[in-house]
Design a protein around this motif. Structure first.
Motif, short mmCIF file in Angstrom:
data_model
loop_
_atom_site.label_atom_id
_atom_site.label_comp_id
_atom_site.label_asym_id
_atom_site.label_seq_id
_atom_site.Cartn_x
_atom_site.Cartn_y
_atom_site.Cartn_z
N ASN A 23 24.74 37.35 -28.26
CA ASN A 23 25.17 38.15 -27.01
C ASN A 23 24.34 38.23 -25.93
N ARG A 24 23.73 37.09 -25.72
CA ARG A 24 22.51 36.72 -25.02
C ARG A 24 23.32 35.98 -23.74
N ALA A 25 23.21 36.59 -22.69
CA ALA A 25 23.80 36.04 -21.28
C ALA A 25 22.68 35.34 -20.53
N PRO A 26 23.17 33.85 -20.06
CA PRO A 26 22.22 33.21 -19.35
C PRO A 26 21.87 33.79 -17.96
N PRO A 27 20.75 33.47 -17.32
CA PRO A 27 20.28 34.11 -16.22
C PRO A 27 21.43 33.59 -14.91
N ALA A 28 21.32 34.60 -14.05
CA ALA A 28 22.24 34.55 -13.02
C ALA A 28 22.19 33.21 -12.29
N ASP A 29 20.98 32.66 -12.28
CA ASP A 29 20.88 31.32 -11.64
C ASP A 29 20.79 29.98 -12.56
N ALA A 30 21.34 30.18 -13.66
CA ALA A 30 21.36 29.07 -14.79
C ALA A 30 21.90 27.85 -14.29
N LEU A 31 22.68 27.67 -13.32
CA LEU A 31 23.10 26.45 -12.98
C LEU A 31 22.81 26.19 -11.62
N LYS A 32 22.05 27.05 -10.88
CA LYS A 32 21.45 26.76 -9.53
C LYS A 32 21.35 25.16 -9.22
#
Length: 179
Positions: A23-32
């Motif tokens: 249930n861990r979401a990646p950070p919003a900028d994970a692919l920046k």
């Protein structure tokens, strides 16, 4: 060999997922800052992937065929490629073989581009074939988009040697298999 539905295939082996990742979401900028190429003949799949990957900050280009992807690669240098296997005219296997051959011929490209097979083909033989053909990771559809984002972010950090000789599965987040 029966594969548990909670296992994943990456690199050259199958491993159990880490339950902490469920249930861990990646950070919003994970692919920046990452450049990604999606190769899939299905408009709806390309659209979904495009939206998800852009939401995490990636620059995303899309191609609906092997030929259009190869043309696109002349002017776009992705960090990671996500390709379907079953496409009309030429398959994802054809694409990754041509990709690897083109990179070998182009000495200006110092590193190989990591490639993810994102496909409905989930049998063990299909996974083995995808890895043997030159994909680094095999993910069965339907995909967990958060896990895909995490896998893309890890693959983008690999050097050419790791791409060529296989990915250490312990470096990758878990990908549950669908059967």
């Amino acid at each position: 060999m029966h594969t548990n539905s909670n296992e994943m295939t990456a690199g050259r082996e199958t491993m159990n997922p880490d339950p902490r990742m469920q249930n861990r979401a990646p950070p919003a900028d994970a692919l920046k800052g990452l450049r990604l190429l999606i190769v899939d003949d299905q408009d709806d799949m390309r659209y979904l992937l495009l939206r998800v990957l852009k939401r995490y900050g990636a620059e995303v280009k899309e191609a609906n065929s092997v030929q259009s992807a190869l043309v696109m690669l002349a002017s776009f240098d992705p960090n990671v490629i996500i390709s379907d296997i079953s496409m009309p005219a030429e398959t994802g296997y054809d694409f990754v073989r041509k990709l690897r051959k083109n990179i070998e011929a182009d000495k200006s490209k110092e590193e190989k581009i990591p490639a993810i097979a994102l496909t409905s083909h989930s049998d063990p033989i299909d996974k083995k074939k995808a890895l043997d053909e030159g994909f680094q990771v095999h993910i069965a559809k339907p995909v967990n988009y958060q896990q895909l984002v995490e896998i893309v972010s890890v693959l983008a950090t690999l050097d050419g040697d790791a791409v060529e000789h296989g990915v250490d599965p312990s470096q990758l987040p878990p990908v549950p298999l669908k059967h």
